[in-house]
Design a protein around this motif. Structure first.
Motif, short mmCIF file in Angstrom:
data_model
loop_
_atom_site.label_atom_id
_atom_site.label_comp_id
_atom_site.label_asym_id
_atom_site.label_seq_id
_atom_site.Cartn_x
_atom_site.Cartn_y
_atom_site.Cartn_z
N PHE A 71 0.82 -1.21 0.00
CA PHE A 71 0.00 0.00 0.00
C PHE A 71 0.86 1.27 0.00
O PHE A 71 0.48 2.29 -0.57
N ILE A 72 2.03 1.21 0.65
CA ILE A 72 2.94 2.35 0.56
C ILE A 72 3.43 2.51 -0.88
O ILE A 72 3.49 3.63 -1.41
N LEU A 73 3.75 1.40 -1.53
CA LEU A 73 4.16 1.46 -2.93
C LEU A 73 3.06 2.06 -3.79
O LEU A 73 3.32 2.88 -4.69
N LEU A 74 1.82 1.68 -3.53
CA LEU A 74 0.70 2.21 -4.29
C LEU A 74 0.57 3.72 -4.07
O LEU A 74 0.41 4.50 -5.02
N SER A 75 0.64 4.13 -2.83
CA SER A 75 0.58 5.55 -2.50
C SER A 75 1.73 6.31 -3.17
O SER A 75 1.54 7.39 -3.74
N ASP A 76 2.93 5.73 -3.13
CA ASP A 76 4.09 6.36 -3.75
C ASP A 76 3.90 6.51 -5.25
O ASP A 76 4.15 7.57 -5.83
N ALA A 77 3.51 5.42 -5.90
CA ALA A 77 3.43 5.40 -7.36
C ALA A 77 2.31 6.28 -7.91
O ALA A 77 2.34 6.65 -9.08
N LEU A 78 1.34 6.60 -7.09
CA LEU A 78 0.25 7.49 -7.51
C LEU A 78 0.54 8.95 -7.12
O LEU A 78 -0.32 9.82 -7.31
N GLY A 79 1.70 9.20 -6.56
CA GLY A 79 2.07 10.56 -6.18
C GLY A 79 1.42 11.04 -4.90
O GLY A 79 1.61 12.20 -4.50
N VAL A 80 0.68 10.17 -4.22
CA VAL A 80 -0.03 10.57 -3.01
C VAL A 80 0.94 10.79 -1.86
O VAL A 80 0.79 11.74 -1.07
N SER A 81 1.94 9.94 -1.74
CA SER A 81 2.90 10.08 -0.65
C SER A 81 3.61 11.43 -0.71
O SER A 81 3.78 12.12 0.30
N MET A 82 4.02 11.83 -1.91
CA MET A 82 4.69 13.12 -2.05
C MET A 82 3.73 14.28 -1.83
O MET A 82 4.13 15.34 -1.31
N LEU A 83 2.47 14.12 -2.20
CA LEU A 83 1.48 15.17 -1.94
C LEU A 83 1.26 15.35 -0.45
O LEU A 83 1.25 16.48 0.06
N VAL A 84 1.12 14.26 0.28
CA VAL A 84 0.96 14.33 1.73
C VAL A 84 2.20 14.95 2.37
O VAL A 84 2.12 15.77 3.28
N ASP A 85 3.37 14.54 1.86
CA ASP A 85 4.63 15.09 2.38
C ASP A 85 4.68 16.60 2.18
O ASP A 85 5.05 17.36 3.08
N ALA A 86 4.29 17.06 0.98
CA ALA A 86 4.33 18.49 0.68
C ALA A 86 3.38 19.28 1.58
O ALA A 86 3.72 20.37 2.07
N ILE A 87 2.19 18.74 1.80
CA ILE A 87 1.21 19.42 2.64
C ILE A 87 1.69 19.54 4.08
O ILE A 87 1.48 20.56 4.74
N ASN A 88 2.40 18.51 4.54
CA ASN A 88 2.83 18.48 5.93
C ASN A 88 4.20 19.09 6.18
O ASN A 88 4.66 19.14 7.33
N HIS A 89 4.86 19.54 5.12
CA HIS A 89 6.20 20.11 5.29
C HIS A 89 6.34 21.39 4.48
O HIS A 89 7.17 21.49 3.58
N ARG A 90 5.51 22.35 4.81
CA ARG A 90 5.62 23.67 4.19
C ARG A 90 6.71 24.43 4.95
O ARG A 90 6.43 25.13 5.92
N LYS A 91 7.94 24.24 4.50
CA LYS A 91 9.11 24.70 5.27
C LYS A 91 9.46 26.15 4.97
O LYS A 91 9.17 26.67 3.89
N PRO A 92 10.12 26.81 5.92
CA PRO A 92 10.60 28.17 5.68
C PRO A 92 11.73 28.17 4.65
O PRO A 92 12.39 27.14 4.44
N GLY A 93 11.96 29.31 4.03
CA GLY A 93 13.02 29.42 3.04
C GLY A 93 14.37 29.06 3.62
O GLY A 93 14.69 29.43 4.76
N GLY A 94 15.14 28.33 2.84
CA GLY A 94 16.48 27.95 3.28
C GLY A 94 16.57 26.58 3.91
O GLY A 94 17.66 26.02 4.02
N ALA A 95 15.44 26.02 4.35
CA ALA A 95 15.45 24.70 4.97
C ALA A 95 15.58 23.62 3.89
O ALA A 95 15.09 23.78 2.77
N THR A 96 16.24 22.53 4.22
CA THR A 96 16.36 21.42 3.29
C THR A 96 14.98 20.84 2.99
O THR A 96 14.18 20.62 3.89
#
Length: 287
Positions: A71-96
């Motif tokens: 199921f993680i592979l499915l989430s990854d391959a559909l771009g969902v994992s990266m979408l969730v990651d982006a939503i949860n890591h709106r980082k300040p400028g300069g952060a990795t």
């Protein structure tokens, strides 16, 4: 609740959720019903197609084990994992920048001293990995905890081969935020594609490959834990990562080093590679 049709059934299901006591559960459930019903109305599946979809999800669950999470592979391959990651890591400028956690992290990773070789007994081109940990103001972060893990030179992780844990480890940076260790060069690799997710990719005309990378997880008090990868310039899959995880700021190059004394004082009889990358942590968000 009688005589419902393809339009009225959605509102009826939403009414059935109206007594959900937990506000978040209700919000999630209502959104799921609305979008799922709209999806079905858009594609108008035949009964056979819907049964095939149910079968796909059933087999996806059946492929999951203590060393594989389909199921993680499915989430990854559909771009969902990266979408969730982006939503949860709106980082300040300069952060990795962050990227996906991946299915090959293990809790029982070994602790090593700085400078250790985490790939003892593994064939491959020697790789010296080093870097520093800083905060967004440029200050060094002392004694940050640095986890690293990656594939071997054939693209396999230790847990895929049932062997002892290799090419992964935990380090504590020094008082100047520096860390360094030895390993072997990883390689681009396909995500496991012998199950339902692989069948999906084939049907979609997609390859299953991830570009060469090293995973990092870095934690320090007062800072948000960073989960990311470092990718290598020139990899053939940088622009078509099957899990959509590549970010330009995370792409770097190896330094090709000739035999001699390595940066940590190790004497190297043959050519080796060096990977250096400095990480910048975000401040911990107050709850």
């Amino acid at each position: 609740m009688r005589d419902l049709d393809e339009r009225t059934i959605t509102d009826e299901v939403l009414r059935a959720l109206s007594n959900t006591s937990d506000i978040r559960t209700r919000k999630v459930s209502e959104a799921l019903v609305r979008h799922l019903h709209d999806f079905i109305r858009e594609i108008e599946p035949t009964q056979q197609e819907w049964e095939a979809g149910i079968n796909f999800l059933t087999r996806t669950g059946q492929m999951c084990s203590d060393v594989r999470q389909e199921f993680i592979l499915l989430s990854d391959a559909l771009g969902v994992s990266m979408l969730v990651d982006a939503i949860n890591h709106r980082k300040p400028g300069g952060a990795t920048e962050t990227t996906v956690f991946g299915p090959f992290f293990v809790e029982a990773r070994p602790q090593f001293a700085l400078g250790a070789n985490i790939s003892e007994g593994v064939a491959g081109v020697p790789l010296f990995v080093s870097g520093r940990v800083r905060d967004i103001d440029g200050n060094l972060v002392p004694r940050a905890v640095v986890d690293a893990w990656h594939s071997d030179d054939e693209g396999f992780y230790d847990v895929q081969q049932g062997s002892d844990l290799k090419m992964r480890g935990r380090f504590t940076a020094d008082e100047d935020g520096r860390f360094w260790f030895w390993s072997v060069r990883p390689k681009f690799y396909p995500i496991p594609n012998d199950g339902p997710v692989g069948e999906m990719l084939a049907a979609q005309g997609r390859h299953p490959f991830r570009p060469e990378h090293v995973h990092f997880m870095i934690a320090a008090p007062g800072h948000e834990t960073l989960v990311t990868h470092i990718f290598i310039e020139g990899d053939p899959y940088l622009d078509s990562d099957v899990v959509f995880g590549v970010k330009t700021s995370l792409v770097t190059q190896y330094e090709v080093c000739e035999p001699g004394i390595a940066p940590d004082g190790t004497t190297m009889d043959g050519q080796y590679l060096a990977l250096n990358y400095d990480f910048v942590l975000s401040p911990e968000m107050s709850s």
